[in-house]
Design an enzyme around this catalytic site. Structure first.
Site, mmCIF file in Angstrom:
data_model
loop_
_atom_site.group_PDB
_atom_site.id
_atom_site.type_symbol
_atom_site.label_atom_id
_atom_site.label_comp_id
_atom_site.label_asym_id
_atom_site.label_seq_id
_atom_site.Cartn_x
_atom_site.Cartn_y
_atom_site.Cartn_z
ATOM 1 N N LYS A 1 -5.737 -17.112 14.564
ATOM 2 C CA LYS A 1 -5.955 -16.845 13.142
ATOM 3 C C LYS A 1 -6.014 -18.165 12.410
ATOM 4 C CE LYS A 1 -6.139 -13.034 10.513
ATOM 5 N NZ LYS A 1 -6.715 -11.731 10.888
ATOM 6 N N VAL B 1 -7.214 -0.486 -2.298
ATOM 7 C CA VAL B 1 -8.496 0.190 -2.060
ATOM 8 C C VAL B 1 -9.634 -0.820 -2.177
ATOM 9 C CG1 VAL B 1 -7.791 2.516 -2.637
ATOM 10 C CG2 VAL B 1 -8.455 0.980 -4.490
ATOM 11 N N GLY B 2 -9.436 -1.957 -1.525
ATOM 12 C CA GLY B 2 -10.452 -2.992 -1.497
ATOM 13 C C GLY B 2 -11.421 -2.787 -0.353
ATOM 14 N N GLY C 1 -9.777 -0.171 2.235
ATOM 15 C CA GLY C 1 -9.206 1.020 1.630
ATOM 16 C C GLY C 1 -10.225 1.991 1.073
ATOM 17 N N HIS C 2 -11.287 1.470 0.444
ATOM 18 C CA HIS C 2 -12.243 2.400 -0.166
ATOM 19 C C HIS C 2 -13.046 3.147 0.885
ATOM 20 C CE1 HIS C 2 -15.368 -0.750 0.324
ATOM 21 N NE2 HIS C 2 -16.241 0.213 0.145
#
Length: 365
Positions: A91, A192-193, A196-197
């Site tokens: 990462k 909800v980015g 999430g959406h």
């Protein structure tokens, strides 16, 4: 997986003298001309080149950035192992507010640092980085995935990340209630980015009742316009975890969502979300189990995105990737079965399975 915490000296002790360490390589990158400060952490290459995204975030300190890179890299080793990929875990984090300092020159400089590792690390998108950013990074680094289709990539990996989390929810429902259907279930989603959406769309299509929150009001408003039926919003995560009758809680923002404050008041019977490193510290998984809350390990259910970007290295095929991501359902069920058989929490069972695969790969070298 135990998180790395503490000051720089503690990080060094963790790397060389603790079970939480064992990272093969940590690279500190700086390019004064562009303002780039980055950390690239390679936890393991036992299964193949380390694969993991690039996070662009305004960390409180450089020590926090190093610790996050170490935690995320270790998580990628486990995620890639359980996803059946021939990749180890790595990462990278870029320190700073992407809205303030992200430039083409900075991304090109970052790409040169990744390229200097000669293929030991393959990068992709994460929080704060997007497909367009990977297109820029790829100009100076061939070991870049998550690019746009126009530039030979697979595009947005959040689509399959959400699909995999949805499969993990279905497996959790099967294990707990004997039926994989989420119709009529009340699901709370924090964040909800990018992922999430898409997750909301799967749940609404199945007939679930969805409750959402996000620190960005525009993201919530946009979602409510898209789904005027079946979705409602609450003020914040504190309100969300206390919603009456919540069946599933899905942390889909940053890590550490499950801690000593949230677990005791959580109303959901299942936790299954897209965020990385949801357990704030060791022992939270036992606290969840003691309360009868079924935890679907985050690095298992959110592996759809890494399945997609790994496939990009071999000529991307969406159907093939979706088929692999659908297997997250069976993998999650297998972890629940192992946990029950061994008398341990699912997070510990997942760790054992991943560690066994990595150990066998090292032994076969």
């Amino acid at each position: 997986m135990t998180d790395v915490i503490g000051a720089p000296a503690d990080v060094l002790r963790t790397l060389f003298h603790s079970e939480q360490g064992g990272h093969e390589q940590v690279v500190l990158c700086q390019d004064r001309a562009t303002g780039l400060k980055a950390v690239i952490a390679l936890h393991s290459t036992a299964l193949g080149p380390a694969l993991g995204g690039t996070r662009f975030y305004p960390y409180p300190s450089e020590a926090d950035a190093v610790a996050d890179a170490l935690n995320l890299a270790r998580g990628m080793s486990y995620k890639n192992a359980l996803a059946g990929l021939d990749h180890g875990g790595g990462k990278a984090v870029i320190i700073g507010d992407p809205d303030q300092i992200k430039t083409e020159e900075l991304l090109l400089a970052y790409g040169r640092f990744v390229a200097s590792l000669g293929g030991r690390y393959v990068t992709a998108c994460d929080v704060g980085t997007y497909v367009a950013d990977m297109d820029v990074v790829a100009r100076t680094c061939r070991w870049t995935t998550g690019r746009s289709p126009e530039n030979g990539g697979a595009g947005d990996s959040s689509v399959l990340t959400a699909f995999g989390v949805y499969q993990g929810m279905r497996a959790s429902a099967q294990h707990l209630w004997g039926d994989p259907s989420l119709r009529g279930r009340r699901v709370g989603i924090a964040g909800v980015g990018k992922v999430g959406h898409h997750l909301v769309a799967h749940l609404v299509a199945e007939g679930a009742e969805v409750v959402v929150t996000d620190v960005r009001e525009d993201a919530v408003e946009r979602l409510l316009r898209r789904h005027p039926v079946g979705v409602r919003a609450v003020a914040d995560t504190e309100a969300l975890i206390r919603v009456d009758g919540l069946d599933v809680y899905a942390p889909c923002a940053l890590g550490g969502a499950l801690d000593d404050a949230s677990v005791p008041v959580l109303t959901a019977r299942v936790v299954c979300g897209a965020a990385n490193n949801q357990l704030a510290h060791p022992g939270v998984e036992k606290d969840l189990a003691d309360r009868g809350i079924l935890y679907a390990p985050d690095y298992v259910v959110n592996a759809g995105g890494v399945i997609q970007v790994a496939d990009e290295l071999h000529g991307f095929d969406f159907g093939r990737c979706q088929e692999k991501a659908a297997r997250i359902f069976d993998t999650t069920l297998g972890i629940f079965a192992r946990a029950k058989g061994d008398g341990i929490p699912p997070a510990a069972a997942a760790d054992r399975i991943a560690e066994q695969r990595m150990a066998e790969a090292r032994a076969a070298r």
